[in-house]
Design an enzyme around this catalytic site. Structure first.
Site, PDB file in Angstrom:
ATOM      1  N   ARG A 160       0.829  -1.214   0.000  1.00 15.82           N
ATOM      2  CA  ARG A 160       0.000   0.000   0.000  1.00 15.82           C
ATOM      3  C   ARG A 160       0.865   1.266   0.000  1.00 15.82           C
ATOM      4  O   ARG A 160       0.553   2.247   0.653  1.00 15.82           O
ATOM      5  CB  ARG A 160      -0.944   0.043   1.207  1.00 15.82           C
ATOM      6  CG  ARG A 160      -1.977  -1.072   1.238  1.00 15.82           C
ATOM      7  CD  ARG A 160      -3.014  -0.883   0.133  1.00 15.82           C
ATOM      8  NE  ARG A 160      -4.146  -1.779   0.308  1.00 15.82           N
ATOM      9  CZ  ARG A 160      -4.153  -3.058  -0.075  1.00 15.82           C
ATOM     10  NH1 ARG A 160      -3.092  -3.598  -0.665  1.00 15.82           N
ATOM     11  NH2 ARG A 160      -5.226  -3.792   0.113  1.00 15.82           N
ATOM     12  N   SER A 235     -10.481  -0.539   2.790  1.00 19.30           N
ATOM     13  CA  SER A 235      -9.780  -0.667   4.073  1.00 19.30           C
ATOM     14  C   SER A 235      -9.375   0.707   4.577  1.00 19.30           C
ATOM     15  O   SER A 235      -8.668   1.431   3.879  1.00 19.30           O
ATOM     16  CB  SER A 235      -8.513  -1.492   3.906  1.00 19.30           C
ATOM     17  OG  SER A 235      -8.818  -2.767   3.419  1.00 19.30           O
ATOM     18  N   GLU A 336      -4.853   4.139   6.310  1.00 17.19           N
ATOM     19  CA  GLU A 336      -4.438   3.948   4.921  1.00 17.19           C
ATOM     20  C   GLU A 336      -5.021   5.030   4.002  1.00 17.19           C
ATOM     21  O   GLU A 336      -4.408   5.436   3.027  1.00 17.19           O
ATOM     22  CB  GLU A 336      -4.897   2.547   4.473  1.00 17.19           C
ATOM     23  CG  GLU A 336      -4.054   1.949   3.365  1.00 17.19           C
ATOM     24  CD  GLU A 336      -4.562   2.366   2.019  1.00 17.19           C
ATOM     25  OE1 GLU A 336      -3.753   2.881   1.221  1.00 17.19           O
ATOM     26  OE2 GLU A 336      -5.759   2.203   1.757  1.00 17.19           O
TER      27      GLU A 336
HETATM   28  N1  EPU Z   1     -10.953 -10.532  10.001  1.00 22.14           N
HETATM   29  C1  EPU Z   1     -11.746 -10.574  11.117  1.00 22.14           C
HETATM   30  N2  EPU Z   1     -12.790  -9.691  11.198  1.00 22.14           N
HETATM   31  C2  EPU Z   1     -13.076  -8.797  10.233  1.00 22.14           C
HETATM   32  C3  EPU Z   1     -12.269  -8.768   9.080  1.00 22.14           C
HETATM   33  C4  EPU Z   1     -11.203  -9.627   8.998  1.00 22.14           C
HETATM   34  O1  EPU Z   1     -11.527 -11.355  12.025  1.00 22.14           O
HETATM   35  O2  EPU Z   1     -14.043  -8.048  10.388  1.00 22.14           O
HETATM   36  C5  EPU Z   1      -9.799 -11.465   9.904  1.00 22.14           C
HETATM   37  C6  EPU Z   1     -10.188 -12.869   9.460  1.00 22.14           C
HETATM   38  O3  EPU Z   1      -9.428 -13.745  10.263  1.00 22.14           O
HETATM   39  C7  EPU Z   1      -9.694 -12.978   8.037  1.00 22.14           C
HETATM   40  C8  EPU Z   1      -8.523 -12.010   8.026  1.00 22.14           C
HETATM   41  O4  EPU Z   1      -8.872 -10.998   8.961  1.00 22.14           O
HETATM   42  O5  EPU Z   1      -9.303 -14.260   7.740  1.00 22.14           O
HETATM   43  C9  EPU Z   1      -8.274 -11.406   6.682  1.00 22.14           C
HETATM   44  O6  EPU Z   1      -9.463 -10.767   6.220  1.00 22.14           O
HETATM   45  P1  EPU Z   1      -9.693 -10.437   4.671  1.00 22.14           P
HETATM   46  O7  EPU Z   1      -9.440 -11.635   3.869  1.00 22.14           O
HETATM   47  O8  EPU Z   1     -11.004  -9.747   4.543  1.00 22.14           O
HETATM   48  O9  EPU Z   1      -8.506  -9.447   4.346  1.00 22.14           O
HETATM   49  P2  EPU Z   1      -7.941  -8.176   5.121  1.00 22.14           P
HETATM   50  O10 EPU Z   1      -6.533  -8.470   5.545  1.00 22.14           O
HETATM   51  O11 EPU Z   1      -8.888  -7.720   6.156  1.00 22.14           O
HETATM   52  C10 EPU Z   1      -6.812  -7.159   2.971  1.00 22.14           C
HETATM   53  C11 EPU Z   1      -6.806  -5.869   2.214  1.00 22.14           C
HETATM   54  C12 EPU Z   1      -8.091  -5.715   1.390  1.00 22.14           C
HETATM   55  C13 EPU Z   1      -8.165  -6.868   0.418  1.00 22.14           C
HETATM   56  C14 EPU Z   1      -8.147  -8.188   1.226  1.00 22.14           C
HETATM   57  C15 EPU Z   1      -8.085  -9.396   0.336  1.00 22.14           C
HETATM   58  C16 EPU Z   1      -5.444  -4.324   3.508  1.00 22.14           C
HETATM   59  C17 EPU Z   1      -5.414  -3.099   4.375  1.00 22.14           C
HETATM   60  N3  EPU Z   1      -6.654  -4.740   3.114  1.00 22.14           N
HETATM   61  O12 EPU Z   1      -7.881  -7.095   3.919  1.00 22.14           O
HETATM   62  O13 EPU Z   1      -7.950  -4.512   0.637  1.00 22.14           O
HETATM   63  O14 EPU Z   1      -9.351  -6.815  -0.370  1.00 22.14           O
HETATM   64  O15 EPU Z   1      -6.963  -8.239   2.071  1.00 22.14           O
HETATM   65  O16 EPU Z   1      -6.825  -9.508  -0.226  1.00 22.14           O
HETATM   66  O17 EPU Z   1      -4.399  -4.866   3.186  1.00 22.14           O
HETATM   67  C18 EPU Z   1      -8.486  -2.190   0.481  1.00 22.14           C
HETATM   68  O18 EPU Z   1      -7.278  -1.971   0.545  1.00 22.14           O
HETATM   69  O19 EPU Z   1      -9.323  -1.256   0.377  1.00 22.14           O
HETATM   70  C19 EPU Z   1      -8.979  -3.572   0.591  1.00 22.14           C
HETATM   71  C20 EPU Z   1     -10.274  -3.857   0.657  1.00 22.14           C
END
Ligand code: EPU
Length: 341
Positions: A160, A235, A336
């Site tokens: 990012r 995010s 972010e």
């Molecule tokens: N999780 C929770 N609760 C929540 C959300 C997430 O417990 O409300 C935990 C779960 O364990 C899940 C893990 O977090 O397995 C990962 O969640 P998710 O797959 O939704 O991914 P993220 O790490 O929360 C990142 C990116 C997203 C991107 C997804 C998929 C960042 C800041 N965000 O989110 O990017 O779509 O991975 O690759 O790196 C964006 O930047 O706007 C964005 C949406």
């Protein structure tokens, strides 16, 4: 050139925040932008408006970059090289690539925003980052209106992150981005658990670019709010990277805390990435609504505007979340989204 006065920016930012631009101009060609920059350098740029939180009216001239067009620079048997103008909608571009069987960005389906801003924060999702397909970024230097071409290395991409958020912040207007995409032997990335599950549920064993794009669209729709329906900026925070030692301590207290290894130049570091969404959920904020704004019910990393929230309200909520995460986990969450004060 046609400068408009007292324009609401509500439809120009995906958070749907109503603030007023005292003066506003939309430019759809590089030569127009050059002319404009000769006259006025202290400008506020807006393109897809998908990574900003506006907290007050904008005094500077607001320049909406709306330069459209896609051209094929060259192609061989295996690859196609494209130049895509900054004002093209990102998701429409992804869908077009999928329809042409050009591979590399299908995992980045349905990300809001425009092509011109994708390099700034190196958009990424489901195991893929846009930096892996970018060949060049063309930008006008505001000071002297000269066109500069940044190579992929020049952009200093990170998670990012890029040079456009750091050393060169505010100095350039990105006018187009170059991509190198595959025409065959696509390097499909289906390793992200949710994609695997989605493909398995449809019994797809040899996925096409379209299958992956469709899977990502389905996953995003199930978790992330559509900015056309509920204002948001994806995010709101970055996933924090913490020392493994600190993580092991946290794990004793929270055995279920998820983490991902941090790998740099092929080497695993002594740090891990922790999903901020998990921390925020654990802190009790998930799905919390305060009048017209709150934390999304299906993904705690996303702050939302249900109607007429102000940017200040949402920023205050973000600060409360940061405070609570620091107290509970001793982790400093980094915002972010660009906060416009
Ligand atoms: N999780 C929770 N609760 C929540 C959300 C997430 O417990 O409300 C935990 C779960 O364990 C899940 C893990 O977090 O397995 C990962 O969640 P998710 O797959 O939704 O991914 P993220 O790490 O929360 C990142 C990116 C997203 C991107 C997804 C998929 C960042 C800041 N965000 O989110 O990017 O779509 O991975 O690759 O790196 C964006 O930047 O706007 C964005 C949406």
């Amino acid at each position: 050139m046609n400068i408009l006065h007292n324009i609401s920016l509500q439809k120009y930012n995906t958070f749907g925040i109503h603030v007023v631009a005292k003066r506003f101009i939309s430019v759809d060609a590089v030569y127009q932008l050059k002319e404009l920059l000769k006259e006025e350098k202290d400008i506020f740029l807006i393109s897809g408006g998908s990574n900003m939180l506006l907290t007050k009216d904008i005094e500077k001239l607001v320049v909406h970059v709306d330069i459209k067009g896609i051209s094929i620079d060259k192609e061989d048997e295996n690859h196609v090289y494209l130049t895509v103008n900054a004002g093209e909608n990102w998701h429409d571009f992804v869908l077009w690539c999928v329809s042409q069987n050009y591979g590399g960005i299908e995992n980045l389906s349905l990300i809001p925003g425009n092509v011109g801003t994708c390099p700034i924060q190196n958009i990424g999702a489901y195991g893929v980052e846009v930096k892996d397909t970018i060949t060049k970024v063309e930008a006008l230097e505001i000071e002297n209106q000269k066109l500069r071409i940044f190579s992929n290395d020049d952009c200093k991409f990170g998670y990012r992150n890029s040079i456009f958020k750091n050393d060169e912040k505010g100095k350039y207007v990105i006018t187009s981005v170059g991509f190198k995409l595959t025409k065959k032997n696509h390097q499909l990335d289906t390793t992200y658990g949710a994609i695997e599950n989605e493909l398995a549920s449809k019994e797809i064993k040899k996925p096409t670019l379209k299958d992956i794009s469709d899977a990502v669209i389905a996953i995003r729709k199930s978790k992330l709010p559509d900015p056309k329906e509920i204002g948001n900026s994806g995010s709101f925070f970055k996933n924090p990277v913490i020392a493994k030692t600190a993580f092991l301590k946290l794990q004793k207290e929270y055995p279920k805390i998820p983490s991902y290894p941090v790998i740099s130049s092929g080497v695993e570091k002594s740090q891990v990435k922790v999903p901020a969404g998990w921390l925020i959920e654990k802190a009790g904020f998930k799905g919390k609504r305060f009048g017209d704004y709150g934390v999304h019910e299906k993904q705690a990393l996303v702050l939302v505007n249900y109607g007429n929230a102000s940017g200040k309200d949402i920023y205050q909520l973000a600060k409360n979340i940061q405070q609570k995460i620091l107290e509970l986990f001793n982790i400093a969450l980094e915002i972010e989204v660009n906060i416009i004060h």
